[in-house]
Design an enzyme around this catalytic site. Structure first.
Site, short mmCIF file in Angstrom:
data_model
loop_
_atom_site.label_atom_id
_atom_site.label_comp_id
_atom_site.label_asym_id
_atom_site.label_seq_id
_atom_site.Cartn_x
_atom_site.Cartn_y
_atom_site.Cartn_z
N HIS A 1 64.84 47.18 44.56
CA HIS A 1 63.57 46.93 43.86
C HIS A 1 62.60 48.06 44.16
CE1 HIS A 1 63.49 44.75 47.73
NE2 HIS A 1 62.22 45.10 47.81
N HIS B 1 58.59 48.63 44.41
CA HIS B 1 57.25 48.05 44.43
C HIS B 1 56.33 48.96 43.62
CE1 HIS B 1 57.83 45.36 48.10
NE2 HIS B 1 58.83 46.20 48.28
N SER C 1 63.22 43.36 53.21
CA SER C 1 63.53 41.95 53.45
C SER C 1 64.44 41.33 52.40
CB SER C 1 62.24 41.14 53.56
OG SER C 1 61.49 41.25 52.37
P1 DGP Z 1 60.98 44.42 50.63
O1 DGP Z 1 60.27 44.10 51.91
O2 DGP Z 1 60.80 45.84 50.19
O3 DGP Z 1 62.43 43.98 50.65
O4 DGP Z 1 60.22 43.57 49.52
C1 DGP Z 1 60.57 42.27 49.15
C2 DGP Z 1 59.38 41.69 48.45
O5 DGP Z 1 59.80 40.52 47.78
C3 DGP Z 1 58.24 41.27 49.38
O6 DGP Z 1 57.10 42.07 49.11
C4 DGP Z 1 57.97 39.81 49.03
C5 DGP Z 1 58.74 39.61 47.74
N1 DGP Z 1 59.33 38.30 47.59
C6 DGP Z 1 60.08 37.63 48.50
N2 DGP Z 1 60.47 36.45 48.00
C7 DGP Z 1 59.95 36.38 46.74
C8 DGP Z 1 60.02 35.40 45.72
O7 DGP Z 1 60.65 34.34 45.83
N3 DGP Z 1 59.35 35.68 44.55
C9 DGP Z 1 58.65 36.83 44.38
N4 DGP Z 1 58.03 37.00 43.22
N5 DGP Z 1 58.58 37.79 45.32
C10 DGP Z 1 59.22 37.55 46.49
#
Ligand code: DGP
Length: 119
Positions: A105, A107, A100
């Site tokens: 990144h 996790h 998303s």
């Molecule tokens: P992915 O689905 O692999 O692209 O993971 C994106 C992650 O980013 C998802 O687990 C939620 C996190 N995320 C989205 N917006 C924000 C934000 O504004 N702050 C933080 N700390 N995490 C966020």
């Protein structure tokens, strides 16, 4: 440092959007995921804007190594790196993987027993 102004994670790197930081060095930032899926759910990102694991290039070698080493730091900080513990590293690439945020990144998930296979 190359940054995309419309990129959420570049804005976190710039300090324009707040985040709960866990670890930082010259190349890498680690902060807690806003929607944690486990007691430890930390995102480790390069400060350099790279879209995802599918767009890593040879020039990114050092940054990607720093990213991987930072996951070890995060696991130590979170206390999930012991022999009897463990954690999962995930990199989503593209829509089929529910990627998303288009900024590379990793996790780091842990702090509970994780099932396999993932959904
Ligand atoms: P992915 O689905 O692999 O692209 O993971 C994106 C992650 O980013 C998802 O687990 C939620 C996190 N995320 C989205 N917006 C924000 C934000 O504004 N702050 C933080 N700390 N995490 C966020």
């Amino acid at each position: 440092m190359t940054a995309a102004t419309d990129c959420l994670f570049c804005n976190i790197v710039a300090g324009a959007i707040p985040a709960d930081l866990v670890f930082e060095n010259d190349e890498v930032l680690a902060f807690r995921d806003i929607a944690p899926q486990a007691p430890t759910h930390v995102l480790v990102i390069p400060k350099l804007h790279i879209e995802n694991a599918g767009t890593i290039e040879g020039d990114h070698r050092d940054v990607v190594a720093s990213l991987m080493l930072a996951t070890q730091q995060v696991a130590q900080i979170e206390g999930i790196d012991g022999e009897d513990r463990g954690y999962r590293l995930i990199m989503n690439v593209g829509p089929d993987a529910a990627n998303s945020v288009p900024h590379l990144h990793i996790h780091v998930l842990g702090g509970r027993s994780l099932t396999w296979p993932p959904g």
